[in-house]
Design an enzyme around this catalytic site. Sequence first.
Site, PDB file in Angstrom:
ATOM      1  N   HIS A 193      -0.745 -14.546   8.843  1.00 39.24           N
ATOM      2  CA  HIS A 193       0.290 -15.076   9.753  1.00 39.24           C
ATOM      3  C   HIS A 193       0.097 -14.400  11.124  1.00 39.24           C
ATOM      4  CE1 HIS A 193       3.746 -17.087  11.105  1.00 39.24           C
ATOM      5  NE2 HIS A 193       4.689 -16.547  10.355  1.00 39.24           N
ATOM      6  N   ARG A 195       0.289 -25.093   9.847  1.00 39.86           N
ATOM      7  CA  ARG A 195       0.852 -24.200   8.824  1.00 39.86           C
ATOM      8  C   ARG A 195       0.595 -24.855   7.478  1.00 39.86           C
ATOM      9  NH1 ARG A 195       6.764 -21.402   8.436  1.00 39.86           N
ATOM     10  NH2 ARG A 195       5.643 -20.018   9.829  1.00 39.86           N
ATOM     11  N   ASP A 247       8.961  -7.886   4.127  1.00 45.26           N
ATOM     12  CA  ASP A 247       9.047  -9.349   4.067  1.00 45.26           C
ATOM     13  C   ASP A 247       9.590  -9.708   2.684  1.00 45.26           C
ATOM     14  OD1 ASP A 247       8.725 -12.054   4.625  1.00 45.26           O
ATOM     15  OD2 ASP A 247       6.535 -12.035   4.510  1.00 45.26           O
ATOM     16  N   GLN A 252       2.886 -14.457  14.054  1.00 43.77           N
ATOM     17  CA  GLN A 252       4.054 -13.616  13.783  1.00 43.77           C
ATOM     18  C   GLN A 252       3.741 -12.143  14.044  1.00 43.77           C
ATOM     19  OE1 GLN A 252       7.397 -14.451  12.658  1.00 43.77           O
ATOM     20  NE2 GLN A 252       7.580 -12.375  13.463  1.00 43.77           N
ATOM     21  N   ARG A 279       8.354 -14.669  19.452  1.00 44.24           N
ATOM     22  CA  ARG A 279       7.447 -15.744  19.009  1.00 44.24           C
ATOM     23  C   ARG A 279       7.208 -16.734  20.153  1.00 44.24           C
ATOM     24  NH1 ARG A 279       6.917 -17.020  13.623  1.00 44.24           N
ATOM     25  NH2 ARG A 279       5.186 -18.284  14.410  1.00 44.24           N
ATOM     26  N   CYS A 281       9.944 -10.562   9.692  1.00 45.02           N
ATOM     27  CA  CYS A 281       9.566 -11.838  10.319  1.00 45.02           C
ATOM     28  C   CYS A 281      10.615 -12.918  10.137  1.00 45.02           C
ATOM     29  CB  CYS A 281       8.217 -12.305   9.791  1.00 45.02           C
ATOM     30  SG  CYS A 281       8.205 -12.727   8.032  1.00 45.02           S
TER      31      CYS A 281
HETATM   32  N1  NVA Z   1       5.515 -14.292   3.692  1.00 44.35           N
HETATM   33  C1  NVA Z   1       6.430 -15.357   4.092  1.00 44.35           C
HETATM   34  C2  NVA Z   1       6.509 -15.428   5.581  1.00 44.35           C
HETATM   35  C3  NVA Z   1       7.451 -16.499   6.092  1.00 44.35           C
HETATM   36  C4  NVA Z   1       7.477 -16.582   7.577  1.00 44.35           C
HETATM   37  C5  NVA Z   1       5.967 -16.671   3.501  1.00 44.35           C
HETATM   38  O1  NVA Z   1       4.771 -16.935   3.528  1.00 44.35           O
HETATM   39  O2  NVA Z   1       6.803 -17.415   3.005  1.00 44.35           O
HETATM   40  N1   CP Z   2       8.744 -16.087  10.715  1.00 50.83           N
HETATM   41  C1   CP Z   2       8.448 -17.401  10.609  1.00 50.83           C
HETATM   42  O1   CP Z   2       7.285 -17.814  10.663  1.00 50.83           O
HETATM   43  O2   CP Z   2       9.542 -18.201  10.498  1.00 50.83           O
HETATM   44  P1   CP Z   2       9.561 -19.742  10.128  1.00 50.83           P
HETATM   45  O3   CP Z   2       9.064 -19.878   8.709  1.00 50.83           O
HETATM   46  O4   CP Z   2      10.993 -20.139  10.295  1.00 50.83           O
HETATM   47  O5   CP Z   2       8.649 -20.480  11.071  1.00 50.83           O
END
Ligand code: NVA
Ligand code: CP
Length: 305
Positions: free
Chosen positions: A127, A100, A220, A130, A288, A260
């Site tokens: 992502h 990530r 989101d 997800q 997940r 998510c």
């Molecule tokens: N769009 C959000 C998703 C978090 C799981 C981010 O990138 O922070």
């Molecule tokens: N939805 C998601 O990816 O959650 P986290 O950021 O907690 O991993």
Amino acid sequence: MAKQDLITLDQLSKPVLVGLLDRAIAMKNGHRDRTLDGKTLAMIFAKASTRTRVSFEVGMFQLGGHALMMSAQSSQIGRGEPVSDTAQVLSRYVDGIMIRTFCHDEVVELAQNATVPVINALTDLTHPCQVAADLMTAAEAFGLDGLADIKVAWVGDGNNMANSWINAAQVLGFELSLACPTGYEPDRAIFERAQANGARLHITQSPYEAVTYADVVTTDVWASMGQEDEAVQRQKAFDGFCVDDALMAVAKKRAIFLHCLPAHRGEEVTAQVIDGPRSRIYDEAENRLHIQKAILEWAYGVHTI
Ligand code: NVA
Ligand code: CP
């Protein structure tokens, strides 16, 4: 056989994506095998995580393997060690890498230089794990065979989640209507590539237009990780994009709500909707775990689809 990376959903064929969903549903229904007995997974996190970290770690354990947590900050990655060196060194120790991070190209470079499978666990651009869990949640509501016939409405920022939904629409063939304010549209290259490949996409600035007759309504946060400085400016830009009961009322009667997580109640969605009867957020979070186990088995080549 070439190693299987999961970088974006549009790299998957429809039978493979459907096969992963099918396997994940079987796993959720109690199918248990130690298919990754003795295998290891390095998990690199340059951003925060609750769901992704815990579901990958628990998933590896349940399959008989072991996951190692590596924060970018506490490893040499955070001090600028080249991605290609990291990829080749980790490949000598572990059987797979999950990452990530911010820059999507870093994940592509990691995959190009690793000899073990690489799984994208979120970048600024996409992502995929997800959205795969979201598809599983939609399949639980409408059937795996029914997925190609649903209408999905995305309301809000054209962010990493929106881009992965576009990838999914390209692969599975469902209708995807996105409502985004001007300047916050999804990635143009992903959108145009999906359209050129026959995806049924529609983009509008009207949440009502997007949500009308939708089967799945999803949103989101307005400021993703790394965009915290833009939060105030984004709150203004997203005025009118909150998913509330009035908006949900124009969706189909059977419509479900997905997010998510983490969520900001009172910003992109009201508490009434996210904590209401049409919300499937906790199933979505649970899924997940199941979909990632299916992805891990497929990427490690122990379950052929
Ligand atoms: N769009 C959000 C998703 C978090 C799981 C981010 O990138 O922070
Ligand atoms: N939805 C998601 O990816 O959650 P986290 O950021 O907690 O991993």
